[in-house]
Scaffold this active site. Structure first.
Site, PDB file in Angstrom:
ATOM      1  CG  ASP A  18      -2.334   0.627   0.789  1.00 58.34           C
ATOM      2  OD1 ASP A  18      -2.551   0.857  -0.402  1.00 58.34           O
ATOM      3  OD2 ASP A  18      -3.149   0.899   1.690  1.00 58.34           O
ATOM      4  CG  HIS A 306       0.660   2.938   3.644  1.00 57.47           C
ATOM      5  ND1 HIS A 306       0.825   1.673   4.153  1.00 57.47           N
ATOM      6  CD2 HIS A 306      -0.665   3.106   3.473  1.00 57.47           C
ATOM      7  CE1 HIS A 306      -0.371   1.108   4.258  1.00 57.47           C
ATOM      8  NE2 HIS A 306      -1.287   1.965   3.859  1.00 57.47           N
TER       9      HIS A 306
END
Length: 915
Positions: A18, A306
């Protein structure tokens, strides 16, 4: 380390589906941690298509500087739009979705958006369902070289109940049983882990060579191509480039850096406290702090998520991240202020506990998690002196102009021997067009601080036979009439259209009308045009992830506003509060030159932007600074990856503006055909582009009303006042080559590396909580200098730490080395070497480093190389290709290490005070 301590596992496979684009630095770090394989997902859809067409989705990732194939790591890139089940079983999401059995009616997840939903597998439908699924598998397998195929089965927030896990397992087991019991289908399907997949694939690659003619492969795994470079900027569809997150929530991107360098400083102090201590009593203070040190490591690590440092979390999650980081920052500062007392011998360890108050406090304080740091002003009353202690977190001696805030101007600076130190006093200016001066003062002096060491100074007001700090001379261009000249300074009017500040290396020329930097005139008479411009994009379609501007950025500064120049002994500064069409300007700036003499600062231009993109006047706007230079870079520029390496970037007309924006964690530069180089070093991560020849533009903040449809569900409206700091450097090289023709990345100069380190590892300043009477001379506790000599200039201590502080006392019995030293030898461009030798750079790491005489009064023993996660002893699997320190202590080479440029090396060692 936690996994190993808790369940005895050392991972070898990296799973990161991700992050929005991928940095090759991560591949390097994982390889040197002993990882063997990586799985990645979010890369540009056109790139996936190209790799898929040539069956290159599985490849060997190699670093761009690596000629010896020592950095190779095997990578599996997922081929489709997403990592959810509709996009992982094969190329047709409408079919794959029918095999996500958590979407059957009765579960809480949404049904399939393509209209056909999953049904329970039964004896009646199993053949039809199995063939349909196998057809997707077969189609997906044509994109890869081997017969081993990976089908991930999951999504965000899945497997939250036994029923759900059972539904997936039950249905798939039935489908697998059908496939496996029909030899005519030529397939075998089974559940497995990532490790099972990579092991099976490597076994197959050992049996069958899948190499293509003329392909450059790797000795690591035969049959796959090798590839170098990174995967920025990511686009998932159409013109949707994810370059907005490089800048989103810049306030917290800055806090991240502060926590990082504060934690490193605290780790180093902790190592020295324990290293110099070999009695149980003096372990009490550092070990009382281990819980908070561990928490700080974890809070910093957590923010690397992230959706953390990227600025793509919901407001309340950002608040949680911010609060955690703030708490840890305060804990670390309290620890450091107590640690300096022990290291300087001001107070004995046995008096010190976690509870006892410290004599000192950090000079920079933050009132809450989202407030800008403020300098604590020293109240210098007559007859008093205040102790200031400076900590140098770098591996070389620092000669540096330092500053503290004071509330009166008649003041002197003395060093630890009570010798006078020349100093300068300037009025403090602020971002407020109705009141430019705060009434406080900035006090500057040049300090010299040993590597990784401490140095004491005194700020005195009263009878100390010393010159008072010299006052800056002020000049102004302003609509204020009369101009509010702050006492006790003298002010005169700027009467021309340009103004200059200078030191012995360079002269800066400013346009007085709009307060912007025009050019740098170098000592030899040559000039670099800078052409600073502040602009804004209008971006109603941008969001936390995406940058989607409406056309080009428009300049926002108009003639008028306030310009104040301040010139003194050590610092020359131009403050500009520009006039814009808004009543309150979204930014103001201070540009400085230093005249410390033989300091690194003398060679740079320091610019500090105060940014306030607050209120709905700035909705859907993104603020940039653009330097329009005369460097003919032909739309090629270089930006860093993780502060570790540079990546070559080229601006393409065929992709939209937002696709030509790249991450800039700490440095970007452009270079011309005659070798002239213009660099911008940043104290925090931002985004950068070079949209026209000679331009370098950096985005500083963005305020966006709408969600951009990538899962966040909100805009970015929680902007905060913040400071962005750049160091500009104009260099010319001695070997001239045209960078546009060279496809490889360029390295920073040695000087550039040192400037970046000074920006990212600033001096930590601590001040006494209570003043002393000037007539009482404090006992000498002048300095702490732990290194026998400064390290070479291109050798950087990434960290010096006690990896398991809570187990420190127990580990002694186990006879394991309890300290870790992590070193990075910087790769630098020798075409600029003559510049790097200025400013106290005495040597570079051509000779091996000797651990046995690195520290003063400390003996290093049991030096052992280890992996970067400190868990692997077998150096073969890490790929390093150079000499190791010998294990056998009877050999004279014990403790001597050679590190190749660009490598990061970790060593375990034991430290003991010399008898």
């Amino acid at each position: 380390m936690w996994l190993n301590d808790t369940i005895g596992v050392i991972p070898k496979n990296s799973w990161a589906i991700d992050p929005f684009g991928y940095s090759s630095t991560m591949a390097y770090l994982l390889r040197r941690m002993g990882f063997e394989n990586m799985l990645i997902q979010r890369t540009h859809y056109e790139l996936k298509k190209d790799l898929a067409q040539h069956k290159n989705l599985e490849y060997i990732w190699r670093q761009s500087w690596d000629a010896m194939e020592t950095t190779d790591i095997f990578v599996h890139m997922m081929p489709f739009y997403s990592y959810d089940i509709p996009h992982t079983c094969g190329p047709e999401p409408a079919i794959c979705c029918q095999f996500d059995f958590a979407r059957m009616r009765g579960f809480k997840y949404e049904l399939c958006p393509w209209g056909k939903h999953p049904v329970e597998t039964t004896l009646e439908n199993v053949q039809e369902r199995a063939l349909k699924l196998l057809d997707q598998y077969r189609k997906k397998s044509t994109l890869y070289r081997t017969n081993t195929l990976l089908i991930p089965l999951g999504d965000d927030f899945r497997y939250i109940s036994i029923d759900e896990a059972e539904a997936q397992f039950r249905n798939y087991q039935m489908l697998f049983d059908h496939i496996n019991s029909n030899p005519s289908l030529n397939a075998e399907a089974k559940f497995g882990t990532l490790e099972d997949y990579f092991r099976t694939l490597r076994e197959e690659a050992d049996r069958v060579n899948y190499s293509r003619p003329g392909e450059v492969g790797s000795g690591q795994v035969v049959g796959f191509p090798s590839l170098s470079g990174d995967f920025f900027t990511y686009a998932d569809r159409q013109q949707d480039y994810w370059s907005g997150y490089y800048v989103s929530r810049p306030f917290f991107k800055a806090v991240d850096r502060v926590l990082e360098h504060t934690l490193r400083g605290a780790e180093i102090m902790m190592s020295f406290l324990l290293g110099y201590c070999h009695r149980i009593q003096c372990e009490k203070f550092p070990s009382s702090f281990t819980y908070k040190l561990t928490a700080a490591r974890r809070n910093l690590a957590l923010f690397q998520h992230h959706d953390g440092v990227t600025g793509t979390a919901k407001d309340y999650v950002v608040q949680d991240y911010g609060t955690r980081m703030h708490t840890s920052l305060q804990d670390l500062q309290i620890f450091m202020s107590k640690a300096i007392e022990v290291l300087l011998g001001i107070r004995h360890e046995k008096e010190k506990s976690d509870q006892s108050p410290s004599f000192f406090e950090a000079e920079q304080v933050r009132s809450k998690y989202d407030a800008r740091p403020v300098h604590k002003p020293i109240a210098a009353r007559e007859g008093n002196s205040h102790t200031v202690i400076l900590f140098n977190p770098s591996e070389q001696t620092r000669e540096e102009v330092v500053t503290v805030l004071v509330n009166r101007a008649e003041i002197s600076v003395l060093d630890s021997n009570w010798t006078c130190v020349p100093s300068q006093i300037s009025p403090e200016v602020q971002h407020d067009n109705t009141k430019l001066f705060t009434g406080r003062h900035r006090l500057y002096w040049k300090a010299s601080i040993p590597a990784l060491g401490l140095r004491t100074y005194f700020i005195a007001n009263g009878n100390v036979e010393c010159e008072k700090a010299t006052q800056s001379k002020l000049k102004y261009a302003s609509e204020f009439d009369p101009f509010p000249c702050p006492p006790p300074y003298s002010c005169s009017k700027l009467d021309s259209d340009v103004t200059e500040i200078r030191n012995e290396h360079q002269t800066l020329v400013f346009d007085v009308k709009n307060g912007s930097l025009r050019k740098i005139i170098h000592r030899n008479g040559s000039e670099t045009v800078v052409g600073e411009e502040i602009g804004m994009y209008s971006s109603p379609e941008s969001g936390a992830y995406l940058f989607k501007p409406n056309g080009e950025a428009q300049p926002i500064v108009q003639p008028g506003g306030h310009v104040v120049t301040s010139e003194g002994l050590l610092v020359q500064e131009v403050f500009s509060y520009p006039k814009t069409r808004w009543e309150k300007s979204p930014l103001s700036q201070k540009t400085r030159l230093y005249t410390g003499g033989n300091t690194l600062q003398d060679l740079v231009v320091e610019i500090e932007y105060h940014v306030e993109l607050l209120g709905n006047d700035f909705d859907d706007r993104e603020l940039i600074v653009r330097y329009k230079t005369d460097v003919d870079n032909k739309k090629v520029f270089y930006s860093d990856l993780n502060g570790f390496q540079m990546s070559r970037r080229e601006t393409y007309d065929k992709i939209p503006l937002q696709g030509n924006y790249y991450p800039m964690p700490s440095l970007a530069f452009i270079q011309g055909s005659k070798g002239q180089r213009f660099s911008v070093h940043s104290r925090q991560s931002l985004g950068v582009a070079s949209l026209k020849d000679g331009w370098l533009e950096i985005m500083m903040d963005r305020r966006l009303v709408r969600d951009d449809g990538r899962g966040l569900g909100q805009g970015v409206m929680d902007n905060r006042p913040m400071t962005v700091v750049f160091h500009l450097l104009a260099e010319s090289n001695i070997s001239q080559s045209d960078p546009a023709s060279n496809p490889n990345p360029r390295n920073p100069s040695l000087l550039s590396h040192l400037i970046g380190a000074h920006l990212n590892y600033p001096i930590n300043t601590f001040i006494a909580k209570k003043p002393q009477d000037i007539s009482v001379r404090v006992p000498q506790y002048g300095s702490f200098a732990p290194l026998a000599k400064p390290l070479p200039c291109d050798l950087h201590i990434v960290n010096f730490k006690v990896p398991r502080p809570s187990k420190y006392s127990q580990q002694l019995e186990e006879d394991k080395p309890r300290f870790a030293l992590i070193l990075n030898r910087r790769g630098w461009d020798s075409a600029y070497c003559h510049k790097g030798r200025q400013a106290n750079c005495t040597s570079v790491a051509n000779e091996p480093v000797n651990f046995s005489d690195m520290f003063k009064d400390l003996a290093a023993s049991k030096v052992k190389p280890t992996s970067l996660n400190l868990l692997q002893e077998d150096m073969e699997i890490l790929g390093y290709d150079d000499q190791e320190p010998t294990r056998d202590s009877s050999q004279p080479r014990e403790g001597r290490v050679s590190i190749s440029p660009m490598e990061i090396r970790a060593y375990k060692l034991e430290l003991r005070p010399h008898k």
